[in-house]
Design a protein around this motif. Structure first.
Motif, short mmCIF file in Angstrom:
data_model
loop_
_atom_site.label_atom_id
_atom_site.label_comp_id
_atom_site.label_asym_id
_atom_site.label_seq_id
_atom_site.Cartn_x
_atom_site.Cartn_y
_atom_site.Cartn_z
N HIS B 260 0.83 -1.21 0.00
CA HIS B 260 0.00 0.00 0.00
C HIS B 260 0.87 1.26 0.00
O HIS B 260 1.86 1.32 0.72
CB HIS B 260 -0.90 0.00 1.24
CG HIS B 260 -2.07 0.93 1.12
ND1 HIS B 260 -1.95 2.28 1.33
CD2 HIS B 260 -3.37 0.72 0.79
CE1 HIS B 260 -3.14 2.85 1.16
NE2 HIS B 260 -4.02 1.93 0.83
N PRO B 261 0.49 2.27 -0.77
CA PRO B 261 1.28 3.51 -0.81
C PRO B 261 1.44 4.13 0.58
O PRO B 261 2.49 4.69 0.88
CB PRO B 261 0.46 4.43 -1.71
CG PRO B 261 -0.43 3.56 -2.49
CD PRO B 261 -0.63 2.30 -1.72
N CYS B 292 -11.32 5.26 -1.61
CA CYS B 292 -10.12 5.03 -0.83
C CYS B 292 -9.88 6.17 0.15
O CYS B 292 -9.93 7.34 -0.22
CB CYS B 292 -8.92 4.90 -1.78
SG CYS B 292 -7.36 4.78 -0.89
N ALA B 295 -6.95 8.48 -0.68
CA ALA B 295 -6.92 9.04 -2.04
C ALA B 295 -6.36 10.46 -2.11
O ALA B 295 -5.54 10.77 -2.98
CB ALA B 295 -8.31 9.00 -2.64
N CYS B 298 -2.61 10.33 -2.04
CA CYS B 298 -1.92 9.27 -2.77
C CYS B 298 -1.38 9.77 -4.10
O CYS B 298 -2.13 10.32 -4.92
CB CYS B 298 -2.89 8.11 -3.01
SG CYS B 298 -2.09 6.74 -3.87
N MET B 300 -0.50 7.98 -6.50
CA MET B 300 -0.84 7.05 -7.58
C MET B 300 -2.34 6.97 -7.82
O MET B 300 -2.83 6.05 -8.46
CB MET B 300 -0.30 5.67 -7.25
CG MET B 300 1.19 5.57 -7.44
SD MET B 300 1.82 4.21 -6.45
CE MET B 300 2.71 5.02 -5.18
N CYS B 305 -10.20 5.03 -7.95
CA CYS B 305 -9.98 5.05 -6.50
C CYS B 305 -11.15 5.66 -5.75
O CYS B 305 -11.25 5.55 -4.53
CB CYS B 305 -8.71 5.83 -6.18
SG CYS B 305 -7.27 5.12 -6.97
N ILE B 309 -13.33 0.31 -2.23
CA ILE B 309 -12.13 -0.49 -2.39
C ILE B 309 -12.21 -1.70 -1.46
O ILE B 309 -12.45 -1.55 -0.27
CB ILE B 309 -10.87 0.32 -2.01
CG1 ILE B 309 -10.93 1.73 -2.57
CG2 ILE B 309 -9.60 -0.45 -2.40
CD1 ILE B 309 -10.53 1.86 -3.99
N CYS B 321 -6.20 -1.59 -1.75
CA CYS B 321 -5.80 -0.68 -2.82
C CYS B 321 -6.09 -1.38 -4.13
O CYS B 321 -5.95 -2.60 -4.23
CB CYS B 321 -4.30 -0.36 -2.71
SG CYS B 321 -3.67 0.62 -4.07
N ILE B 322 -6.50 -0.62 -5.14
CA ILE B 322 -6.93 -1.27 -6.38
C ILE B 322 -5.88 -1.29 -7.48
O ILE B 322 -6.10 -1.85 -8.53
CB ILE B 322 -8.20 -0.59 -6.96
CG1 ILE B 322 -7.97 0.92 -7.05
CG2 ILE B 322 -9.42 -0.92 -6.13
CD1 ILE B 322 -8.86 1.56 -8.06
N ARG B 323 -4.76 -0.65 -7.26
CA ARG B 323 -3.76 -0.60 -8.31
C ARG B 323 -3.39 -1.99 -8.80
O ARG B 323 -3.32 -2.93 -8.00
CB ARG B 323 -2.51 0.11 -7.81
CG ARG B 323 -2.38 1.53 -8.35
CD ARG B 323 -1.21 2.23 -7.73
NE ARG B 323 -0.81 1.65 -6.46
CZ ARG B 323 0.41 1.18 -6.22
NH1 ARG B 323 1.32 1.20 -7.16
NH2 ARG B 323 0.71 0.70 -5.04
S1 SF4 Z 1 -6.73 2.85 -3.94
FE1 SF4 Z 1 -5.94 4.44 -5.25
S2 SF4 Z 1 -5.80 6.21 -3.95
FE2 SF4 Z 1 -6.02 4.48 -2.64
S3 SF4 Z 1 -4.00 3.89 -2.13
FE3 SF4 Z 1 -4.54 2.68 -3.87
S4 SF4 Z 1 -3.89 3.88 -5.61
FE4 SF4 Z 1 -3.84 5.24 -3.88
#
Ligand code: SF4
Lengths: 326, 326
Positions: B260-261, B292, B295, B298, B300, B305, B309, B321-323
């Protein structure tokens, strides 16, 4: 060690308080538009001129106020509290005799309001927000702001006049000889004034206990007790009472002044021959010697209550007890 | 959630489960806790302190939940034990040893199989002697003596009051209270505030012993170093939810293994990693964003987002996180 220091300080405070009370009472009397002579012998006195002279000499009545106060204080310390105009007897005798009645009345009311108030306060806090809690709270607020006199009259007219369950007044049946009066008679006559007096004190102790218990219930150690699986009943018995009883008892002792003030009114309503009704009578008759005597006496009484409260706290609270034992 | 399904989504089994073959003691799924607050007097407003939080604690492990202090982590501990205040609303599901774990089970199990180790002696009744408190409502004197001996507490500690304990003693007393029972799940809420290194180590050693006996230990702390040194797995707490659940190794290896970021940002913000905090602050519990929760900070972030999530498995950990290329 701390005890001794504390006691020393307390006795000093008490003495200064007594001096202040007597000076203040004296100044107030002085300010009243009564001739000092009249104040000492009353308006309808049939005393001879010589006797009046003698009294004036004894109490320095012809001297300026400061000398007069000094004379009164000196006599007072030697045990001569003067003669009551109203009762035509020595002030000391009147006070002690009257106090014998009052002490039982006050004790009964004090105990009753203390126990009942504490239990009600606990119950209200445990069932916070319930109908019972709201009723108890409202009732207490009403009782606290209602004048004793009015409550006394209400109780009198309901139980004595309307229902005729209790006598209208006095400390014993009228016309009975002193040695024929039984304990039951005395108790029977004491119930209504004691009830009135306890109603006066109950609001304060109930609301205080409720508040204290609510604070305790919010505390972290109650949370932990719950986490450890203690039931509500166990929490109240193990922690609730432990943490609220002492403060409640202390408050009850500290409310001796209200008790004394309330007794004055309650006794007057029920013509109960205690020290309270003596005080009212003394005030109405401008009975200066008796007023001064009662003022000093009540100051001692109230002070004793506060002292008891503080000592109890010191002895019973382990935080203070063990800290001072070191 | 079915395990088969998890596998089909990620193709990877949970690493911990896989390697050690341990069974979950506590499973928390989408736990939401909100408090009804009166906002500006009249308008009732929901404060969501926990937001769809998911977390698993396995038998025999120390699972650390880390996050900034004052971010509502204690609420998680209280929710697990079922000791939230009356104005709290709880949603979501919890399971204990694979079975249902609702209000009824909480009431039955707390203090027995599920125990809380609180922060400090403030969680002990200040007016009750320590021994009696450790015994609680079920423990015997014998058991308490045994536990005290095991934790190197001398016999006279039994008679002390909480405020008489030194920091180290207090810690051992609080752990002793937990050890009175055959606990399966230990919830420790910030158990080492203000403790020196040595005492913190000692505390963690006790937790390790509990884990080795088969307990699941849920350690809630803001002390990241402590978690790094002693936990098996770490869950990162952000804005009332867990954004990532990972093995402690993933954190120690510099952050590249993290999913996770926010976990990475959290790691970068540590003093030993150059103290590079990301701008912004956690969203307010009364006004959480829709998708999120991270968001707005973040780097990314993408369009998607803003949607709901879900927690998902990635490389043997779990992340919200959905990335795609995590
Ligand atoms: S879901 Fe999107 S906004 Fe949230 S942490 Fe992951 S990339 Fe960042």
């Amino acid at each position: 060690m701390t005890y001794v220091r504390y006691l020393g300080r307390t006795v000093f405070r008490m003495l200064s308080l007594l001096i202040a009370v007597s000076v203040l009472s004296f100044v107030l009397m002085e300010a009243a538009p009564i001739d000092p002579m009249t104040a000492y012998i009353g308006t309808d006195s049939a005393l001879s001129e010589e006797a009046k002279e003698e009294i004036a000499e004894h109490w320095s009545l012809k001297d300026p106020p400061v000398r007069r106060f000094a004379a009164w204080a000196e006599n007072f310390l030697q045990g001569d509290w003067g003669d009551s105009i109203t009762f035509k007897r020595p002030v000391k005798t009147v006070i002690l005799e009257r106090f014998r009645y009052s002490v039982w009345l006050m004790l009964a009311a004090w105990t009753l309001s203390g126990i009942l108030g504490y239990v009600l306060g606990l119950a209200a806090a445990v069932r916070r927000g319930s109908l019972g809690d709201r009723i108890i709270k409202t009732l207490c607020l009403v009782l606290q702001s209602a004048p004793t006199f009015w409550i006394g009259l209400l109780i009198l007219s309901l139980f004595a006049v309307k229902l005729r369950w209790f006598p209208i007044g006095l400390a014993a049946p009228m016309g009975k000889l002193a040695d024929e009066i039984t304990l039951a008679d005395r108790i029977y006559h004491m119930i209504l004034p004691a009830l009135t007096l306890s109603v006066l004190g109950i609001g304060k102790i109930t609301l205080y206990t409720r508040q204290k218990m609510l604070e305790i219930m919010e505390s972290d150690f109650i949370l932990f007790a719950r986490a450890r699986g203690e039931s509500m009943a166990q929490i109240v018995l193990r922690h609730g009472i432990r943490n609220t009883l002492m403060p409640a008892i202390t408050l009850q002792f500290a409310s001796f002044s209200e008790l004394f003030g309330g007794a004055a009114l309650a006794e007057s309503v029920f013509s109960y021959p205690g020290i309270g009704s003596a005080l009212t009578a003394a005030g109405l008759n401008a009975d200066v010697p008796l007023l001064l005597g009662i003022a000093v006496f009540s100051a001692v009484f109230v002070f004793a209550g506060n002292l008891a409260a503080n000592l109890l706290y010191m002895i019973l609270d382990p935080r203070i007890r063990e800290a001072s034992a070191r | 959630m079915e395990k088969k399904e998890k596998e089909s989504v990620t193709g990877v089994e949970n690493k911990w489960e896989h390697e050690k073959g341990k069974a979950p003691v506590l499973e928390v799924e989408d736990l939401t806790v909100s408090f009804g607050m009166y906002y500006k007097g009249l308008r009732r407003r929901e404060l969501e302190v926990l937001h769809r939080l998911s977390l698993t604690v396995y038998a025999g492990e120390i699972m650390a939940v880390i996050g900034a202090s004052g971010s509502g982590k204690s609420v998680l501990a209280h929710a697990v034990l079922g000791i939230l205040p009356g104005n709290a609303a709880v949603q979501g599901e919890m399971r204990y040893q694979g079975g249902a774990y609702g209000e009824k089970e909480q009431k039955r199990l707390r203090g027995k199989e599920i125990v809380l180790i609180p922060q400090s002696v403030d969680y002990l009744d200040p007016l009750m002697r320590v021994g009696r408190q450790v015994r609680g409502v079920r423990g015997s004197k014998k058991m308490q003596e045994n536990v005290f001996e095991r934790y190197g507490l001398s016999e006279n500690v039994d008679r002390l009051y909480p405020w008489e304990l030194s920091g180290g003693m207090a810690r051992r007393v609080l752990i002793s209270a937990a050890e009175m029972e055959k606990a399966r799940l230990v919830v420790a809420d910030e158990p080492t505030p203000g403790l020196n290194e040595e005492m913190a180590e000692e505390t963690m050693k006790s937790f390790r012993q509990m884990a080795e006996r088969g307990c699941g230990v849920l350690l809630i702390t803001h002390d990241i170093d402590l978690a790094f040194r002693s936990a098996d797995r770490i869950a990162v707490f952000y804005a009332g939810t867990v954004v990532e659940e990972a093995l402690t190794e993933d954190f120690q290896s510099g952050g590249a293994a993290l999913r996770h970021p926010y976990s990475r940002a959290f790691l970068d913000a540590l003093p030993q990693n150059g103290f590079r905090p990301i701008p912004g602050s956690q969203p307010y519990a009364g006004n959480l964003p829709k998708g999120c929760l991270f968001a707005d900070r973040c780097p990314m972030r993408s369009e998607a987002c803003g949607r709901e999530i879900k927690m998902r498995e990635v490389r043997g950990g779990r992340v919200r996180c959905i990335r795609d290329e995590i």
